[in-house]
Design a protein around this motif. Structure first.
Motif, PDB file in Angstrom:
ATOM      1  N   ARG A 101      65.838  62.831  44.005  1.00  0.00           N
ATOM      2  CA  ARG A 101      65.740  62.810  42.552  1.00  0.00           C
ATOM      3  C   ARG A 101      64.287  62.695  42.137  1.00  0.00           C
ATOM      4  NH1 ARG A 101      70.254  60.910  39.497  1.00  0.00           N
ATOM      5  NH2 ARG A 101      68.749  60.050  38.058  1.00  0.00           N
ATOM      6  N   GLU A 102      64.094  62.960  40.831  1.00  0.00           N
ATOM      7  CA  GLU A 102      62.748  62.793  40.272  1.00  0.00           C
ATOM      8  C   GLU A 102      62.475  61.349  39.975  1.00  0.00           C
ATOM      9  OE1 GLU A 102      60.713  65.709  37.282  1.00  0.00           O
ATOM     10  OE2 GLU A 102      62.758  65.220  36.704  1.00  0.00           O
ATOM     11  N   LYS A 103      63.436  60.748  39.286  1.00  0.00           N
ATOM     12  CA  LYS A 103      63.274  59.366  38.813  1.00  0.00           C
ATOM     13  C   LYS A 103      64.489  58.587  39.264  1.00  0.00           C
ATOM     14  CE  LYS A 103      61.120  61.406  34.914  1.00  0.00           C
ATOM     15  NZ  LYS A 103      61.471  62.244  33.801  1.00  0.00           N
ATOM     16  N   PRO A 104      64.376  57.280  39.390  1.00  0.00           N
ATOM     17  CA  PRO A 104      65.551  56.505  39.778  1.00  0.00           C
ATOM     18  C   PRO A 104      66.609  56.553  38.678  1.00  0.00           C
ATOM     19  CG  PRO A 104      63.725  55.060  39.227  1.00  0.00           C
ATOM     20  CD  PRO A 104      63.167  56.450  39.239  1.00  0.00           C
ATOM     21  N   PRO A 106      69.202  55.650  35.758  1.00  0.00           N
ATOM     22  CA  PRO A 106      68.937  54.708  34.673  1.00  0.00           C
ATOM     23  C   PRO A 106      69.705  53.408  34.855  1.00  0.00           C
ATOM     24  CG  PRO A 106      70.391  56.438  33.925  1.00  0.00           C
ATOM     25  CD  PRO A 106      69.944  56.820  35.298  1.00  0.00           C
ATOM     26  N   ARG A 189      64.534  42.669  16.750  1.00  0.00           N
ATOM     27  CA  ARG A 189      64.580  43.824  17.654  1.00  0.00           C
ATOM     28  C   ARG A 189      63.657  43.601  18.841  1.00  0.00           C
ATOM     29  NH1 ARG A 189      62.301  49.008  18.567  1.00  0.00           N
ATOM     30  NH2 ARG A 189      60.431  48.411  17.447  1.00  0.00           N
ATOM     31  N   LEU A 190      62.451  43.119  18.570  1.00  0.00           N
ATOM     32  CA  LEU A 190      61.502  42.878  19.662  1.00  0.00           C
ATOM     33  C   LEU A 190      61.982  41.758  20.564  1.00  0.00           C
ATOM     34  CD1 LEU A 190      58.142  43.264  17.765  1.00  0.00           C
ATOM     35  CD2 LEU A 190      59.173  44.854  19.342  1.00  0.00           C
ATOM     36  N   ILE A 193      64.427  43.214  22.949  1.00  0.00           N
ATOM     37  CA  ILE A 193      63.744  43.961  24.021  1.00  0.00           C
ATOM     38  C   ILE A 193      63.132  42.998  25.022  1.00  0.00           C
ATOM     39  CG2 ILE A 193      61.814  45.490  24.525  1.00  0.00           C
ATOM     40  CD1 ILE A 193      62.316  46.754  21.809  1.00  0.00           C
TER      41      ILE A 193
ATOM     42  N   HIS B   3      56.851  53.138  29.194  1.00  0.00           N
ATOM     43  CA  HIS B   3      57.228  51.786  29.557  1.00  0.00           C
ATOM     44  C   HIS B   3      57.345  50.900  28.328  1.00  0.00           C
ATOM     45  CE1 HIS B   3      52.901  50.597  29.499  1.00  0.00           C
ATOM     46  NE2 HIS B   3      53.377  49.434  29.171  1.00  0.00           N
ATOM     47  N   ASP B   5      59.064  51.790  25.757  1.00  0.00           N
ATOM     48  CA  ASP B   5      59.934  52.705  25.036  1.00  0.00           C
ATOM     49  C   ASP B   5      60.740  52.023  23.957  1.00  0.00           C
ATOM     50  OD1 ASP B   5      61.340  51.240  26.779  1.00  0.00           O
ATOM     51  OD2 ASP B   5      62.506  52.863  27.631  1.00  0.00           O
ATOM     52  N   GLY B   6      60.916  50.715  24.037  1.00  0.00           N
ATOM     53  CA  GLY B   6      61.621  50.076  22.951  1.00  0.00           C
ATOM     54  C   GLY B   6      60.693  49.688  21.830  1.00  0.00           C
ATOM     55  N   ILE B   7      59.460  49.380  22.191  1.00  0.00           N
ATOM     56  CA  ILE B   7      58.540  48.806  21.213  1.00  0.00           C
ATOM     57  C   ILE B   7      58.020  49.878  20.276  1.00  0.00           C
ATOM     58  CG2 ILE B   7      56.441  47.488  20.944  1.00  0.00           C
ATOM     59  CD1 ILE B   7      57.000  46.410  23.763  1.00  0.00           C
ATOM     60  N   ARG B   9      58.767  52.888  18.501  1.00  0.00           N
ATOM     61  CA  ARG B   9      59.980  53.656  18.215  1.00  0.00           C
ATOM     62  C   ARG B   9      59.609  55.030  17.707  1.00  0.00           C
ATOM     63  NH1 ARG B   9      64.803  50.952  15.153  1.00  0.00           N
ATOM     64  NH2 ARG B   9      66.201  50.747  16.933  1.00  0.00           N
ATOM     65  N   SER B  21      64.213  63.379  26.750  1.00  0.00           N
ATOM     66  CA  SER B  21      64.194  64.341  27.853  1.00  0.00           C
ATOM     67  C   SER B  21      63.362  63.823  29.011  1.00  0.00           C
ATOM     68  CB  SER B  21      63.659  65.687  27.379  1.00  0.00           C
ATOM     69  OG  SER B  21      62.264  65.667  27.344  1.00  0.00           O
ATOM     70  N   ARG B  22      62.423  62.912  28.738  1.00  0.00           N
ATOM     71  CA  ARG B  22      61.605  62.375  29.825  1.00  0.00           C
ATOM     72  C   ARG B  22      62.177  61.111  30.445  1.00  0.00           C
ATOM     73  NH1 ARG B  22      55.253  63.291  29.231  1.00  0.00           N
ATOM     74  NH2 ARG B  22      55.350  65.529  28.982  1.00  0.00           N
ATOM     75  N   ALA B  23      63.183  60.548  29.817  1.00  0.00           N
ATOM     76  CA  ALA B  23      63.737  59.297  30.341  1.00  0.00           C
ATOM     77  C   ALA B  23      64.573  59.570  31.584  1.00  0.00           C
ATOM     78  CB  ALA B  23      64.607  58.649  29.270  1.00  0.00           C
ATOM     79  N   PRO B  24      64.774  58.571  32.449  1.00  0.00           N
ATOM     80  CA  PRO B  24      65.643  58.801  33.605  1.00  0.00           C
ATOM     81  C   PRO B  24      67.078  59.036  33.157  1.00  0.00           C
ATOM     82  CG  PRO B  24      64.892  56.529  33.563  1.00  0.00           C
ATOM     83  CD  PRO B  24      64.154  57.237  32.496  1.00  0.00           C
ATOM     84  N   PHE B  80      48.964  59.516  37.799  1.00  0.00           N
ATOM     85  CA  PHE B  80      48.693  59.480  36.358  1.00  0.00           C
ATOM     86  C   PHE B  80      48.951  60.834  35.717  1.00  0.00           C
ATOM     87  CE2 PHE B  80      46.955  58.327  32.454  1.00  0.00           C
ATOM     88  CZ  PHE B  80      46.053  59.286  32.057  1.00  0.00           C
ATOM     89  N   LYS B  83      52.617  61.493  35.390  1.00  0.00           N
ATOM     90  CA  LYS B  83      53.232  60.731  34.311  1.00  0.00           C
ATOM     91  C   LYS B  83      52.954  61.401  32.968  1.00  0.00           C
ATOM     92  CE  LYS B  83      52.677  56.485  35.634  1.00  0.00           C
ATOM     93  NZ  LYS B  83      52.169  55.120  35.699  1.00  0.00           N
ATOM     94  N   ASP B  86      54.833  64.834  33.054  1.00  0.00           N
ATOM     95  CA  ASP B  86      56.233  64.753  33.472  1.00  0.00           C
ATOM     96  C   ASP B  86      56.548  65.810  34.534  1.00  0.00           C
ATOM     97  OD1 ASP B  86      59.512  65.094  32.041  1.00  0.00           O
ATOM     98  OD2 ASP B  86      58.733  63.594  33.427  1.00  0.00           O
ATOM     99  N   ASP B 110      59.699  58.706  40.991  1.00  0.00           N
ATOM    100  CA  ASP B 110      59.341  57.604  40.103  1.00  0.00           C
ATOM    101  C   ASP B 110      57.824  57.516  39.926  1.00  0.00           C
ATOM    102  OD1 ASP B 110      59.911  54.008  39.945  1.00  0.00           O
ATOM    103  OD2 ASP B 110      59.863  55.552  38.391  1.00  0.00           O
ATOM    104  N   PHE B 111      57.208  58.706  39.839  1.00  0.00           N
ATOM    105  CA  PHE B 111      55.753  58.813  39.643  1.00  0.00           C
ATOM    106  C   PHE B 111      54.936  58.154  40.747  1.00  0.00           C
ATOM    107  CE2 PHE B 111      56.734  60.847  35.920  1.00  0.00           C
ATOM    108  CZ  PHE B 111      57.531  60.068  35.113  1.00  0.00           C
ATOM    109  N   HIS B 112      55.504  58.042  41.938  1.00  0.00           N
ATOM    110  CA  HIS B 112      54.711  57.651  43.105  1.00  0.00           C
ATOM    111  C   HIS B 112      54.926  58.713  44.159  1.00  0.00           C
ATOM    112  CE1 HIS B 112      53.760  53.816  41.460  1.00  0.00           C
ATOM    113  NE2 HIS B 112      55.024  53.554  41.251  1.00  0.00           N
TER     114      HIS B 112
END
Lengths: 348, 305
Positions: A101-104, A106, A189-190, A193, B3, B5-7, B9, B21-24, B80, B83, B86, B110-112
């Protein structure tokens, strides 16, 4: 006589079939491995190296490629086909070669405070309609957003309630209340998170808010006082400041006899923890973190080093070449499973 | 940006779609590749990079500027870049006296950096040197690997995996049979790897399956294996780990036999055979007082009940 002719006919038919298939059959020692999902074929047969060293290398490669491609095409033509808008299309099966895979995958997000409460109380989400009937304008309007049905901000008249100060600006009060609600929502909200990512949030009074009360300021001052190495023991008091005596955590104890099953569970958990051989410190994770920090340090130094030798304008100053790794990777703890540290290359 | 991604918005639907589209994800996007030039590149290397970019379009980005990076020593710059753009596959080209005409094929998890393979170009024929009609851009190529080295040697096995990952096109559920025009052929022999790219001509044969004729187009490379960096086994395995949602659920107790009929299994509880309800054979019923009569002359049971 008839039997001879039948045999002859059959033999002739077989020969015809063989002739037809001659153009597409290929003789190979070992069968190829196919992965139609990826349109992949793998030929394990030995290639004669002696023939290869001659001048006709390209021809040999081409004939080899032709044979292998023929076999792959034969395999692909065996797949089930269907007609999609006057085009014949073969349906591909799932690919068999495992590609990483590309990324682990979710991770499931932990529920927010409201979601926990809703689950506890059994509150279901109610689906709301997009449009609401507005009596005043006699038409369907949005529930929220631009030109919504009941728009509070468009009110030109606000009645002053009886218990309020007549000189107070009700419009300003309404705006302030809205801003406070928005700020509270953002704060919650913060916090959600932070709870999800398990980051520590600064406590009360330490984050500056607009108007701090006396108690908040006092709390902030007392926290600041004890924030040094000797926990404020040798800190002198300001004039007219009293040393607070009743600070510190109030320990809550469980009642002596109460929750038997809970107590039993606690004791068993403790025993299990003591008996398990798993170390509390994840060595691989710690080592990886250390190595990554060292790598970043060394790369920073290297970046500065060649720069001093004065490369004439080849300094990767523009966009893509410029390495601003710190910005991206600053707060990032290596997530994911503990990896073994990468082996350094022996051959240079 | 990812990283936090919540803060931070997203304010518009478009930016929200971009971040999503970039999220796992459970089922991932097609892997993009980035093609980077090193500190010093020769004419061969630049042309080779351009040709590979043409093969891998549109799932590739070609970086125009030179980047002084040494992937085998310090891969943080590559991480880098991946990332930012993508891209999980990369191709790095460089040229120096010690390693002339060098290409490094690599991929990330995972970008490594997961795997890296350094290949040196010994002979190279470019796309523009071959004056023939080429295939349209973006056709899914067929991949053929030949040579027992690709099966026996661990490095070659991993290289085969990396090359498959790099050159196989996007995942499709069905393919137009007449549109299978492009084939990439890799041969491994004596520590060298020959890559050739052919256009496929489907000729009439007597039966349904066509006869193949090949015409050489496209870049042809003669590679020699140099250094490599392979991921450790457990990292490789964790990169393959599929989340629960993706694996197809196996239906239990249903099987298919050779003729294609569907067979099912039913699991029954234990039955008490004494109390089993069968068809009543009234003739066989033992009547009181008729012991001898039964023993001597058993009546025939009635069959038409």
């Amino acid at each position: 006589m008839a039997s001879c002719s039948i045999e002859d006919v059959l033999a002739k038919a077989e020969k015809d079939e063989a002739e037809k298939l001659k153009s597409i059959t290929v003789q190979k020692d070992l069968d190829l491995e196919f992965d139609p999902g990826h349109l992949l074929a793998f030929d394990k047969n030995r290639i004669d190296t002696r023939e290869f060293k001659g001048n006709n290398r390209e021809d040999l490669l081409r004939s080899l490629a032709r044979e292998n491609t023929q076999l792959l095409i034969n395999e692909l033509w065996k797949l089930p086909t269907e007609r999609v808008k006057d085009v014949i299309v073969a349906k591909l099966p799932e690919p068999t070669t495992p590609l990483p895979r590309e990324k682990p995958p979710p991770k499931p997000k932990p529920p927010t405070k409201w979601e926990q409460f809703a689950k506890l109380k059994g509150i279901q989400k109610k689906k709301k309609t997009n449009l609401v009937w507005d009596e005043v304008h006699k038409e369907w309007k949005r529930r929220w957003g631009y030109k919504r049905a009941k728009d509070d901000t468009k009110e030109w008249l606000i009645e002053v309630p009886e218990n309020a100060d007549p000189k107070e600006d009700q419009f300003a009060k309404k705006n302030m209340a809205k801003k406070e609600r928005v700020a509270k929502n953002e704060f919650n909200r913060l916090k959600n998170i932070a709870r999800a990512q398990k980051i520590k949030v600064p406590g009360m009074g330490l984050a500056p808010t607009s108007r701090q009360s006396k108690s908040e300021l006092a709390q902030a001052a007392s926290v600041a006082k004890i924030s040094n190495a000797s926990v404020g023991k040798f800190q002198e008091n300001l004039p007219k400041e009293k040393t607070p005596r009743n600070t510190g955590k109030r320990r809550k104890f469980q009642p002596v006899i109460g929750d038997f099953s809970g107590e039993r569970q606690k004791q068993l958990d403790l025993l299990k923890l003591m008996g398990s051989k798993k170390p509390r410190l994840d060595i691989t994770k710690a080592v990886n973190k250390q190595m990554r920090e060292e790598d970043m340090d060394s790369s920073e130094k290297k970046k500065k080093g060649p720069g001093k030798k004065g490369r004439k304008g080849n300094m990767s100053g523009k966009g893509k070449g410029n390495f601003k790794g710190r910005a991206g990777g600053k707060g990032k703890v290596p997530k994911g499973k503990g990896r073994k540290p990468p082996t350094k290359q022996g051959k240079r | 940006m990812t990283h936090s991604d919540g803060i931070v918005r997203p304010k518009t639907k478009r930016s929200k779609r971009f971040l999503e589209s970039r999220a796992p994800k459970l089922i991932e996007n097609f892997k993009n590749g980035m093609i980077i030039k090193g500190g010093n590149t020769s004419e061969t290397v630049t042309q080779a990079l351009k040709d590979v970019y043409a093969l891998k379009k549109p799932g590739a980005v070609l970086y125009k500027k030179k980047n002084i990076v040494r992937p085998f020593e310090d891969s943080t710059a590559l991480e880098f870049f991946s990332k930012k753009s993508d891209c999980s596959l990369f191709l790095f080209g460089s040229h120096n006296k010690k390693r002339p005409h060098n290409l490094i094929f690599g991929r990330m998890f995972d970008f490594h950096v997961l795997d890296m393979f350094e290949l040196g170009i010994e002979k190279f024929v470019s796309l523009k040197d071959v004056k023939k009609d080429k295939c349209p851009e973006g056709t899914k190529p067929m991949l053929v690997f030949a040579g027992e080295l690709f099966d026996t040697d661990n490095e070659h096995k991993r290289l085969r995996n990396v090359l498959t990952d790099f050159f196989c096109g996007p995942r499709v559920s069905a393919v137009r049979l007449a549109g299978l025009e492009h084939v990439l052929h890799f041969t491994a022999l004596d520590d060298k790897i020959y890559m050739r790219s052919y256009k496929v001509l489907l000729k009439k044969s007597g039966c349904r399956t066509p006869r193949i004729e090949l015409e050489e187009i496209g870049p042809s490379f003669d590679f020699v294996m140099r250094r490599s960096h392979m991921a450790s086994d457990d990292l490789f395995r964790s990169a393959h780990r599929r989340p629960k949602g993706v694996k197809p659920k196996k239906k239990k107790n249903i099987s298919h036999d050779a003729f294609g009929t569907r067979l099912g299994r039913i699991h029954m509880q234990k039955q008490n055979l004494d109390k089993l309800q069968t068809r009543k054979m009234k003739g066989l019923k033992k009547r009181k007082g008729e012991i001898t009569a039964d023993a001597t002359s058993p009546k025939l049971p009635r069959t038409d009940e």
